[in-house]
Scaffold this motif. Structure first.
Motif, mmCIF file in Angstrom:
data_model
loop_
_atom_site.group_PDB
_atom_site.id
_atom_site.type_symbol
_atom_site.label_atom_id
_atom_site.label_comp_id
_atom_site.label_asym_id
_atom_site.label_seq_id
_atom_site.Cartn_x
_atom_site.Cartn_y
_atom_site.Cartn_z
ATOM 1 N N ASP A 10 -83.473 38.474 10.771
ATOM 2 C CA ASP A 10 -84.724 38.295 11.521
ATOM 3 C C ASP A 10 -85.252 39.624 12.049
ATOM 4 O O ASP A 10 -86.469 39.879 12.036
ATOM 5 N N LYS A 11 -84.353 40.502 12.507
ATOM 6 C CA LYS A 11 -84.778 41.820 12.993
ATOM 7 C C LYS A 11 -85.382 42.655 11.862
ATOM 8 O O LYS A 11 -86.392 43.341 12.044
ATOM 9 N N LEU A 12 -84.746 42.587 10.695
ATOM 10 C CA LEU A 12 -85.265 43.314 9.540
ATOM 11 C C LEU A 12 -86.681 42.862 9.195
ATOM 12 O O LEU A 12 -87.578 43.678 8.961
ATOM 13 N N ILE A 13 -86.866 41.563 9.176
ATOM 14 C CA ILE A 13 -88.168 41.010 8.804
ATOM 15 C C ILE A 13 -89.216 41.319 9.870
ATOM 16 O O ILE A 13 -90.367 41.634 9.566
ATOM 17 N N GLU A 14 -88.805 41.269 11.136
ATOM 18 C CA GLU A 14 -89.731 41.575 12.233
ATOM 19 C C GLU A 14 -90.226 43.017 12.153
ATOM 20 O O GLU A 14 -91.397 43.303 12.424
ATOM 21 N N GLU A 15 -89.342 43.933 11.751
ATOM 22 C CA GLU A 15 -89.759 45.329 11.579
ATOM 23 C C GLU A 15 -90.819 45.463 10.504
ATOM 24 O O GLU A 15 -91.735 46.282 10.603
ATOM 25 N N GLY A 16 -90.688 44.674 9.438
ATOM 26 C CA GLY A 16 -91.735 44.618 8.420
ATOM 27 C C GLY A 16 -91.514 45.423 7.161
ATOM 28 O O GLY A 16 -92.131 45.122 6.135
ATOM 29 N N ASN A 17 -90.658 46.436 7.193
ATOM 30 C CA ASN A 17 -90.513 47.296 6.022
ATOM 31 C C ASN A 17 -89.969 46.566 4.803
ATOM 32 O O ASN A 17 -90.326 46.878 3.658
ATOM 33 N N VAL A 18 -89.079 45.600 5.021
ATOM 34 C CA VAL A 18 -88.489 44.884 3.875
ATOM 35 C C VAL A 18 -89.533 44.079 3.119
ATOM 36 O O VAL A 18 -89.332 43.733 1.949
ATOM 37 N N MET A 19 -90.658 43.777 3.779
ATOM 38 C CA MET A 19 -91.704 43.006 3.109
ATOM 39 C C MET A 19 -92.378 43.808 2.000
ATOM 40 O O MET A 19 -93.085 43.258 1.160
ATOM 41 N N TRP A 20 -92.159 45.127 1.999
ATOM 42 C CA TRP A 20 -92.745 45.997 0.978
ATOM 43 C C TRP A 20 -91.731 46.396 -0.087
ATOM 44 O O TRP A 20 -92.027 47.231 -0.947
ATOM 45 N N CYS A 21 -90.536 45.788 -0.024
ATOM 46 C CA CYS A 21 -89.472 46.115 -0.972
ATOM 47 C C CYS A 21 -89.235 44.959 -1.929
ATOM 48 O O CYS A 21 -89.252 43.787 -1.511
ATOM 49 N N ALA A 22 -89.003 45.287 -3.190
ATOM 50 C CA ALA A 22 -88.691 44.250 -4.175
ATOM 51 C C ALA A 22 -87.487 43.442 -3.693
ATOM 52 O O ALA A 22 -86.465 43.991 -3.296
ATOM 53 N N GLY A 23 -87.654 42.126 -3.690
ATOM 54 C CA GLY A 23 -86.569 41.256 -3.272
ATOM 55 C C GLY A 23 -86.208 41.338 -1.810
ATOM 56 O O GLY A 23 -85.207 40.765 -1.378
ATOM 57 N N GLY A 24 -87.025 42.062 -1.014
ATOM 58 C CA GLY A 24 -86.688 42.257 0.390
ATOM 59 C C GLY A 24 -85.403 43.049 0.577
ATOM 60 O O GLY A 24 -84.778 42.999 1.631
ATOM 61 N N LEU A 25 -85.034 43.816 -0.458
ATOM 62 C CA LEU A 25 -83.758 44.536 -0.446
ATOM 63 C C LEU A 25 -83.985 45.989 -0.049
ATOM 64 O O LEU A 25 -84.680 46.729 -0.731
ATOM 65 N N MET A 26 -83.367 46.393 1.060
ATOM 66 C CA MET A 26 -83.554 47.731 1.594
ATOM 67 C C MET A 26 -82.192 48.288 1.984
ATOM 68 O O MET A 26 -81.803 48.308 3.158
ATOM 69 N N VAL A 27 -81.450 48.768 0.985
ATOM 70 C CA VAL A 27 -80.041 49.125 1.204
ATOM 71 C C VAL A 27 -79.856 50.311 2.139
ATOM 72 O O VAL A 27 -78.780 50.482 2.728
ATOM 73 N N GLU A 28 -80.892 51.156 2.282
ATOM 74 C CA GLU A 28 -80.757 52.343 3.129
ATOM 75 C C GLU A 28 -80.972 52.059 4.608
ATOM 76 O O GLU A 28 -80.748 52.931 5.457
ATOM 77 N N HIS A 29 -81.395 50.840 4.944
ATOM 78 C CA HIS A 29 -81.695 50.515 6.338
ATOM 79 C C HIS A 29 -80.409 50.458 7.164
ATOM 80 O O HIS A 29 -79.397 49.900 6.723
ATOM 81 N N PRO A 30 -80.408 51.023 8.385
ATOM 82 C CA PRO A 30 -79.195 51.021 9.223
ATOM 83 C C PRO A 30 -78.628 49.627 9.494
ATOM 84 O O PRO A 30 -77.424 49.492 9.704
ATOM 85 N N LEU A 31 -79.473 48.608 9.512
ATOM 86 C CA LEU A 31 -78.993 47.246 9.738
ATOM 87 C C LEU A 31 -78.349 46.650 8.492
ATOM 88 O O LEU A 31 -77.552 45.705 8.583
ATOM 89 N N VAL A 32 -78.680 47.200 7.349
ATOM 90 C CA VAL A 32 -78.163 46.679 6.080
ATOM 91 C C VAL A 32 -76.895 47.413 5.651
ATOM 92 O O VAL A 32 -75.957 46.805 5.109
ATOM 93 N N LEU A 33 -76.829 48.716 5.904
ATOM 94 C CA LEU A 33 -75.722 49.546 5.429
ATOM 95 C C LEU A 33 -74.332 48.977 5.752
ATOM 96 O O LEU A 33 -73.436 49.022 4.888
ATOM 97 N N PRO A 34 -74.094 48.441 6.961
ATOM 98 C CA PRO A 34 -72.745 47.914 7.249
ATOM 99 C C PRO A 34 -72.353 46.732 6.366
ATOM 100 O O PRO A 34 -71.163 46.388 6.297
ATOM 101 N N HIS A 35 -73.321 46.130 5.696
ATOM 102 C CA HIS A 35 -73.052 44.945 4.876
ATOM 103 C C HIS A 35 -72.998 45.269 3.386
ATOM 104 O O HIS A 35 -72.856 44.363 2.559
#
Length: 231
Positions: A177-202
């Motif tokens: 939800d935080k990722l989507i609220e920020e909005g950047n993932v909405m501009w990425c194919a598949g909503g996949l943004m591996v470089e994001h600090p919230l995504v990296l730990p996963h």
């Protein structure tokens, strides 16, 4: 020094005018890093095309068709008689001096995410983005990305397609939800943004490079540029 590194260094030394045809902040970040590493400047243009109007049967054919369409849309702005004054310069760069240049080289690209056999482009809404991101811990996602370089003077084009596989652990709903609220993932194919600090730990493991997953592998860029230059 590898053969590719040596050829790319020779290419950069020939004072090329390099134009990156994308508005993606992730791709610009990668290009900034490559430009800093090899001491070259580049400019930025955004292609205005209707991506949804271009369909192909396979993800590979789709990303190639879209990247070619972007190049076709941008070429009129780069032909003889059009100056670089209407083009956005990358941060910290100056207008290109064409007096001793080998020529102009346009880079265009596109990417889709494939999950369980289904191609995914940018999410249509927050609900779809949430569903996309949540699914990546269930089975690995693949990114399929094209990179094309057009030699504006000769019309010669060279392309490559990169395929990466991303293995991820479960991501809590509140993080999604935080990722989507920020909005950047909405501009990425598949909503996949591996470089994001919230995504990296996963991120458990990536088969390929992080830059390629982000849509612009450095080696791919170097390869298509030297090929289009005939080096």
């Amino acid at each position: 020094m590898s053969s590719l590194t040596s050829r790319f260094a020779s290419f950069v030394a020939s004072n090329p005018r390099i134009v990156l045809g994308t508005a993606s902040s992730s791709r610009r970040q990668i290009m900034d890093s490559l430009a800093s590493q090899y001491s070259f400047k580049y400019e930025v243009l955004k292609a205005d095309i209707n991506e949804k109007a271009i369909r192909r049967d396979s993800p590979r054919d789709l990303v190639l068709a879209l990247a070619h369409a972007k190049a076709d849309a941008l070429l009129p702005q780069l032909t003889a008689g059009n100056s670089s004054s209407s083009i956005n310069l990358a941060a910290g760069t100056e207008a290109h001096d064409s007096s001793s240049s080998i020529g102009t080289f346009l880079i265009t690209c596109d990417q889709v995410v494939v999950h369980d056999g289904q191609a995914r482009e940018k999410p249509e809404d927050a609900a779809e983005a949430h569903r996309f991101i949540h699914s990546y811990s269930k089975s690995p996602a693949q990114t399929i990305g094209s990179v094309i370089c057009t030699n504006v003077a000769t019309g010669r084009r060279h392309d490559t397609v990169e395929v990466c596989t991303i293995h991820m652990s479960d991501m809590p709903d509140d993080v999604i939800d935080k990722l989507i609220e920020e909005g950047n993932v909405m501009w990425c194919a598949g909503g996949l943004m591996v470089e994001h600090p919230l995504v990296l730990p996963h991120i458990i493991h990536i088969d390929g490079t992080q830059e390629s997953v982000m849509g612009l592998g450095k080696e791919a860029v170097m390869n298509v540029l030297v090929a289009a230059a005939g080096l």
